[in-house]
Design a protein around this motif. Structure first.
Motif, mmCIF file in Angstrom:
data_model
loop_
_atom_site.group_PDB
_atom_site.id
_atom_site.type_symbol
_atom_site.label_atom_id
_atom_site.label_comp_id
_atom_site.label_asym_id
_atom_site.label_seq_id
_atom_site.Cartn_x
_atom_site.Cartn_y
_atom_site.Cartn_z
ATOM 1 N N MET A 112 0.811 -1.221 0.000
ATOM 2 C CA MET A 112 0.000 0.000 0.000
ATOM 3 C C MET A 112 0.841 1.266 0.000
ATOM 4 N N VAL A 113 2.053 1.200 0.526
ATOM 5 C CA VAL A 113 2.865 2.412 0.633
ATOM 6 C C VAL A 113 3.973 2.477 -0.415
ATOM 7 N N LEU A 114 3.964 1.551 -1.368
ATOM 8 C CA LEU A 114 4.982 1.578 -2.417
ATOM 9 C C LEU A 114 4.873 2.851 -3.250
ATOM 10 N N GLU A 115 5.989 3.408 -3.553
ATOM 11 C CA GLU A 115 6.047 4.553 -4.464
ATOM 12 C C GLU A 115 6.051 4.010 -5.885
ATOM 13 N N VAL A 116 4.968 4.184 -6.597
ATOM 14 C CA VAL A 116 4.806 3.601 -7.923
ATOM 15 C C VAL A 116 5.842 4.135 -8.904
ATOM 16 N N ASP A 117 6.164 5.416 -8.810
ATOM 17 C CA ASP A 117 7.113 6.000 -9.758
ATOM 18 C C ASP A 117 8.561 5.582 -9.479
ATOM 19 N N LYS A 118 8.846 5.039 -8.311
ATOM 20 C CA LYS A 118 10.205 4.606 -7.965
ATOM 21 C C LYS A 118 10.267 3.089 -7.803
ATOM 22 N N LEU A 119 9.409 2.380 -8.492
ATOM 23 C CA LEU A 119 9.242 0.946 -8.285
ATOM 24 C C LEU A 119 10.280 0.139 -9.055
ATOM 25 N N ASP A 120 10.965 -0.741 -8.346
ATOM 26 C CA ASP A 120 11.896 -1.677 -8.947
ATOM 27 C C ASP A 120 11.130 -2.980 -9.204
ATOM 28 N N PRO A 121 11.090 -3.474 -10.444
ATOM 29 C CA PRO A 121 10.324 -4.685 -10.739
ATOM 30 C C PRO A 121 10.745 -5.902 -9.918
ATOM 31 N N LEU A 122 12.036 -6.049 -9.635
ATOM 32 C CA LEU A 122 12.488 -7.186 -8.833
ATOM 33 C C LEU A 122 11.985 -7.083 -7.391
ATOM 34 N N HIS A 123 11.902 -5.878 -6.885
ATOM 35 C CA HIS A 123 11.370 -5.656 -5.542
ATOM 36 C C HIS A 123 9.896 -6.066 -5.492
ATOM 37 N N LEU A 124 9.155 -5.671 -6.499
ATOM 38 C CA LEU A 124 7.737 -6.039 -6.579
ATOM 39 C C LEU A 124 7.573 -7.543 -6.729
ATOM 40 N N LEU A 125 8.437 -8.166 -7.527
ATOM 41 C CA LEU A 125 8.394 -9.612 -7.692
ATOM 42 C C LEU A 125 8.690 -10.325 -6.366
ATOM 43 N N GLY A 126 9.654 -9.821 -5.617
ATOM 44 C CA GLY A 126 9.978 -10.398 -4.308
ATOM 45 C C GLY A 126 8.820 -10.282 -3.330
ATOM 46 N N LEU A 127 8.168 -9.113 -3.305
ATOM 47 C CA LEU A 127 7.009 -8.942 -2.428
ATOM 48 C C LEU A 127 5.850 -9.836 -2.852
ATOM 49 N N GLY A 128 5.665 -9.970 -4.153
ATOM 50 C CA GLY A 128 4.616 -10.861 -4.652
ATOM 51 C C GLY A 128 4.888 -12.308 -4.265
ATOM 52 N N GLY A 129 6.138 -12.722 -4.388
ATOM 53 C CA GLY A 129 6.506 -14.078 -3.974
ATOM 54 C C GLY A 129 6.301 -14.283 -2.480
ATOM 55 N N ALA A 130 6.628 -13.247 -1.690
ATOM 56 C CA ALA A 130 6.449 -13.344 -0.240
ATOM 57 C C ALA A 130 4.976 -13.483 0.125
ATOM 58 N N ILE A 131 4.119 -12.716 -0.528
ATOM 59 C CA ILE A 131 2.694 -12.793 -0.204
ATOM 60 C C ILE A 131 2.104 -14.130 -0.658
ATOM 61 N N LEU A 132 2.572 -14.643 -1.798
ATOM 62 C CA LEU A 132 2.110 -15.970 -2.240
ATOM 63 C C LEU A 132 2.566 -17.063 -1.271
ATOM 64 N N ALA A 133 3.812 -16.979 -0.821
ATOM 65 C CA ALA A 133 4.330 -17.974 0.126
ATOM 66 C C ALA A 133 3.588 -17.892 1.457
ATOM 67 N N LEU A 134 3.353 -16.681 1.931
ATOM 68 C CA LEU A 134 2.615 -16.527 3.186
ATOM 69 C C LEU A 134 1.167 -17.016 3.044
ATOM 70 N N GLY A 135 0.540 -16.704 1.909
ATOM 71 C CA GLY A 135 -0.823 -17.184 1.668
ATOM 72 C C GLY A 135 -0.889 -18.699 1.616
ATOM 73 N N ALA A 136 0.073 -19.308 0.942
ATOM 74 C CA ALA A 136 0.108 -20.771 0.869
ATOM 75 C C ALA A 136 0.359 -21.378 2.250
ATOM 76 N N THR A 137 1.242 -20.757 3.021
ATOM 77 C CA THR A 137 1.512 -21.235 4.376
ATOM 78 C C THR A 137 0.265 -21.141 5.234
ATOM 79 N N TYR A 138 -0.435 -20.021 5.148
ATOM 80 C CA TYR A 138 -1.665 -19.857 5.930
ATOM 81 C C TYR A 138 -2.708 -20.894 5.523
ATOM 82 N N TRP A 139 -2.858 -21.123 4.217
ATOM 83 C CA TRP A 139 -3.818 -22.120 3.731
ATOM 84 C C TRP A 139 -3.454 -23.511 4.252
ATOM 85 N N LEU A 140 -2.168 -23.850 4.201
ATOM 86 C CA LEU A 140 -1.730 -25.155 4.708
ATOM 87 C C LEU A 140 -1.975 -25.288 6.213
ATOM 88 N N LEU A 141 -1.719 -24.222 6.953
ATOM 89 C CA LEU A 141 -1.965 -24.268 8.392
ATOM 90 C C LEU A 141 -3.443 -24.443 8.708
#
Length: 159
Positions: free
Chosen positions: A124-153
């Motif tokens: 929510m607080v990401l600066e869109v104009d200063k966005l690094d695609p790899l940073h966004l990819l890392g955050l997306g991977g983190a949220i997917l991993a956390l979501g999968a972990t929560y679902w498994l739990l």
């Protein structure tokens, strides 16, 4: 005639419940939980004070445009930070209440939920104009991993 409870037992039943039957380590855990709860509660109170002061300042003193997206990002950042702290504090208090029935300390499911909230806050607080695609990819991977972990739990808990 029922025993009359002292002030501490009436006001803080989750702390005083079964105190005499607790082991030394469980008492240690409970005291640490109380200290953490008080520290986080103080942090939340201070954060709320600064949140209200900053929102007032941002809306009425320093900003020219109250609908600027950066203003909303700043406010949502502060609100989500307070909510994350409150959820963490709630999980500590809930653990003290459940200690006798379930044992253990902080449940992994709660930690994963708090981590999801923290990553969502970051999105929510990401600066869109200063966005690094790899940073966004890392955050997306983190949220997917956390979501999968929560679902498994949740799935493992329902079996």
């Amino acid at each position: 005639m029922p025993e009359s409870k002292n002030w501490l037992e009436r006001q803080l039943p989750e702390i005083t419940a079964n105190w005499s039957s607790l082991s030394l380590y469980r008492r240690f855990e409970r005291v640490i939980s109380i200290v953490l709860t008080l520290a986080i509660a103080l942090l939340v109170l201070v954060a709320i004070f600064y949140l209200v002061a900053n929102v007032f300042s941002l809306l009425f003193i320093t900003t020219q445009d109250p609908f600027d997206y950066r203003l909303f990002q700043a406010v949502f950042d502060m609100v989500l930070t307070v909510l994350i702290a409150m959820e963490f504090n709630n999980s500590i208090v809930r653990t003290m209440e459940e200690e006798g029935r379930l044992g253990g300390f902080i449940h992994v499911e709660v930690v994963v939920l708090i981590a999801i909230m923290a990553v969502v806050r970051k999105f929510m607080v990401l600066e869109v104009d200063k966005l690094d695609p790899l940073h966004l990819l890392g955050l997306g991977g983190a949220i997917l991993a956390l979501g999968a972990t929560y679902w498994l739990l949740k799935r493992a808990g329902s079996d």
